[in-house]
Design a protein around this motif. Structure first.
Motif, PDB file in Angstrom:
ATOM      1  N   VAL A 173      -4.429  -4.237   5.193  1.00 28.57           N
ATOM      2  CA  VAL A 173      -5.787  -4.776   5.079  1.00 28.57           C
ATOM      3  C   VAL A 173      -5.763  -6.300   5.179  1.00 28.57           C
ATOM      4  N   GLU A 174      -4.786  -6.928   4.545  1.00 28.09           N
ATOM      5  CA  GLU A 174      -4.678  -8.389   4.595  1.00 28.09           C
ATOM      6  C   GLU A 174      -4.462  -8.876   6.025  1.00 28.09           C
ATOM      7  N   LEU A 230      -6.911   5.561  -5.535  1.00 28.97           N
ATOM      8  CA  LEU A 230      -6.021   4.419  -5.784  1.00 28.97           C
ATOM      9  C   LEU A 230      -6.252   3.305  -4.761  1.00 28.97           C
ATOM     10  N   ILE A 231      -6.499   3.710  -3.499  1.00 30.39           N
ATOM     11  CA  ILE A 231      -6.750   2.702  -2.454  1.00 30.39           C
ATOM     12  C   ILE A 231      -8.045   1.954  -2.732  1.00 30.39           C
ATOM     13  N   TYR A 232      -9.124   2.706  -3.030  1.00 32.26           N
ATOM     14  CA  TYR A 232     -10.403   2.066  -3.356  1.00 32.26           C
ATOM     15  C   TYR A 232     -10.216   1.055  -4.485  1.00 32.26           C
ATOM     16  N   GLN A 233      -9.573   1.502  -5.550  1.00 30.16           N
ATOM     17  CA  GLN A 233      -9.421   0.669  -6.732  1.00 30.16           C
ATOM     18  C   GLN A 233      -8.615  -0.598  -6.440  1.00 30.16           C
ATOM     19  N   ASP A 290       4.672   1.959  -3.426  1.00 30.84           N
ATOM     20  CA  ASP A 290       5.057   1.429  -2.114  1.00 30.84           C
ATOM     21  C   ASP A 290       3.979   1.714  -1.073  1.00 30.84           C
ATOM     22  N   PHE A 291       3.384   2.910  -1.124  1.00 28.10           N
ATOM     23  CA  PHE A 291       2.344   3.265  -0.159  1.00 28.10           C
ATOM     24  C   PHE A 291       1.112   2.378  -0.351  1.00 28.10           C
ATOM     25  N   ILE A 292       0.687   2.170  -1.599  1.00 31.82           N
ATOM     26  CA  ILE A 292      -0.493   1.356  -1.875  1.00 31.82           C
ATOM     27  C   ILE A 292      -0.250  -0.098  -1.472  1.00 31.82           C
ATOM     28  N   GLU A 293       0.952  -0.614  -1.738  1.00 29.24           N
ATOM     29  CA  GLU A 293       1.274  -1.987  -1.335  1.00 29.24           C
ATOM     30  C   GLU A 293       1.230  -2.124   0.178  1.00 29.24           C
ATOM     31  N   GLY A 294       1.720  -1.110   0.886  1.00 26.67           N
ATOM     32  CA  GLY A 294       1.672  -1.124   2.352  1.00 26.67           C
ATOM     33  C   GLY A 294       0.243  -1.132   2.867  1.00 26.67           C
ATOM     34  N   SER A 330      -8.675   1.903  10.456  1.00 29.26           N
ATOM     35  CA  SER A 330      -8.565   3.264   9.923  1.00 29.26           C
ATOM     36  C   SER A 330      -7.228   3.415   9.204  1.00 29.26           C
ATOM     37  N   LEU A 331      -7.285   3.751   7.931  1.00 29.94           N
ATOM     38  CA  LEU A 331      -6.072   3.950   7.141  1.00 29.94           C
ATOM     39  C   LEU A 331      -5.558   5.378   7.318  1.00 29.94           C
ATOM     40  N   PRO A 332      -4.286   5.612   6.998  1.00 26.84           N
ATOM     41  CA  PRO A 332      -3.722   6.972   7.170  1.00 26.84           C
ATOM     42  C   PRO A 332      -4.446   7.991   6.291  1.00 26.84           C
ATOM     43  N   PRO A 333      -4.595   9.241   6.750  1.00 25.63           N
ATOM     44  CA  PRO A 333      -5.204  10.296   5.922  1.00 25.63           C
ATOM     45  C   PRO A 333      -4.384  10.522   4.650  1.00 25.63           C
TER      46      PRO A 333
END
Length: 437
Positions: free
Chosen positions: A34-35, A58-61, A25-29, A47-50
């Motif tokens: 970004v979209e 996981l975010i990079y990928q 859920d966090f990665i989808e958010g 700036s994404l959350p720390p």
């Protein structure tokens, strides 16, 4: 020069990582954010959350899989030292290359900063110059462990490691405790040593301090500050070296660090509170005094120190080094009595077992020793007494707190007998020979 901790597990992963359920859920958010950022004009950065390192991976990928162009990801650190990812809008391929170069430069700068004081240690090591310290055994241990590599468990490997990293070491504490300097210096404590080497027959070097650096005056106000202690250690080293040079024929007014008369002290570390082992030799074999006056004793758990004092009372004063509740080393002060201990005590009682230190160290059985029988009480679990542990496999000189030839303990009430120090004095080696005139 710097090696990873052998206990650390190196984890290498090839290919994409499956996103765990708890992070989906966090990665989808994040991808949705970004979209929306890319669809709107205006802001150039997002700036994404720390988050922790794994989640950032996981975010990079995931973001790179879904947005293969038009976006650049880079790690940043906020005011609270938290790491986060900054998303940057990219319009051209050249702009992407520039961002990647900036990212690599920033990572190299961060790595260089993380290396820190290791750079200084590396430069000292590569220079091959003499490194001077005062009572520097623990300093050397911490330097090697913190800035070079994990310390080896084997003592000989430690000596080889120290010699490899710092080819030439000199301990002014050893110089001050070796004749002829020893005879003229009442104390080798660094502050006292500075005062003593500032007087005749020593002559301190003339030091000119720049006007912009007025803090280091030669007084006690700055003692135990690292830079000041290093400064006065250099003064003491120069004063003692020149004193030794003045004893030569013809006299040497200024002794350089690579002079022949300095070599007897090179790569030898002073050992605190050890009377019969003068130094630890990093470049050669160590001085190993006789331990014929030391015996390993096992006994009932209920025995205390007075029982051991009583057992060895025919041989004068002794010192006890406890190993655990049922064993200890007992050392005689009257070393000439050592030869009669085994024949006298091994036939007295079956509750204890005695063997020589040499047999115990080599793990050999003693034919004259008798094993103590196991009583029913010995099988009961009791809270163990707190005794200082002793690594009997290690060389005797590793730690004075576990030495087996210490000063007379207060527990021994038999004060009238004085320890025999003849063999102690005869075992002292002469590092520096005063030339005959």
């Amino acid at each position: 020069f710097v090696t990873p901790d052998s206990g650390a597990e190196a984890v290498t992963t090839k290919g994409p990582i499956n996103v765990p359920e708890e992070h989906k859920d966090f990665i989808e958010g994040i991808c949705k954010s970004v979209e929306e950022f890319l669809e709107k004009d205006g802001e150039e950065n997002l700036s994404l959350p720390p988050c922790n390192g794994f989640v950032r991976k996981l975010i990079y990928q995931t973001v790179r899989q879904r947005f293969q162009s038009g976006v650049h990801l880079g790690a940043k650190t906020d005011e609270k030292k938290q790491r986060y990812i900054q998303v940057t809008r990219i319009k051209t391929e050249d702009e992407m290359k520039m961002k990647e170069q900036e990212k690599q430069s920033a990572e190299l700068a961060e790595l260089e900063e993380a290396v820190g004081f290791t750079k200084v240690i590396r430069l000292i090591s590569q220079s091959g110059k003499l490194m001077v310290g005062h009572n520097m055994f623990m300093d050397l241990v911490h330097l090697l462990n913190r800035f070079c590599s994990q310390l080896p468990e084997n003592y000989q490997e430690f000596k080889a490691m120290a010699k490899c990293v710092f080819p030439k070491i000199l301990d002014t504490k050893l110089m001050a405790n070796t004749a002829p300097c020893k005879d003229l210096l009442p104390s080798s404590v660094l502050g006292d040593l500075l005062n003593h080497t500032s007087c005749t027959p020593f002559k301190p070097p003339e030091i000119v301090i720049p006007e912009n650096f007025p803090q280091y005056k030669l007084d006690d106000s700055n003692l135990h500050e690292a830079a000041y202690d290093a400064y006065i250690t250099g003064i003491c080293f120069t004063a003692m070296s020149n004193f030794l040079g003045g004893l030569q024929n013809p006299p040497l007014p200024n002794v350089l660090p690579d002079a022949t008369i300095i070599k007897p002290f090179t790569n030898k570390l002073f050992l605190m509170r050890i009377s019969d082992i003068p130094y630890l030799d990093l470049a050669g074999d160590d001085v190993l005094p006789s331990r014929d006056h030391v015996f390993h004793v096992t006994f009932p758990k209920e025995w205390k120190a007075p029982d051991l004092y009583q057992l060895f009372s025919p041989f004068g004063n002794v010192y006890i080094t406890w190993l655990d509740d049922v064993s200890a080393f007992v050392s005689l002060y009257k070393k000439d009595q050592s030869a009669t201990v085994m024949s006298t005590l091994c036939k007295r009682d079956t509750r204890y077992k005695i063997m020589t230190y040499e047999l115990f160290k080599n793990g050999l059985p003693d034919k004259e020793s008798r094993k103590r029988p196991h009583s029913a009480e010995s099988t009961e679990e009791e809270e163990p007494k707190k005794k200082k542990p002793l690594n009997v496999d290690a060389p005797v000189f590793v730690s004075r707190s576990r030495s087996i030839t210490p000063p007379m303990p207060e527990e021994n009430e038999n004060k009238e007998e004085e320890p025999d120090s003849t063999s102690e004095q005869s075992s002292e080696q002469k590092l520096f020979e005063v030339p005959a005139w």
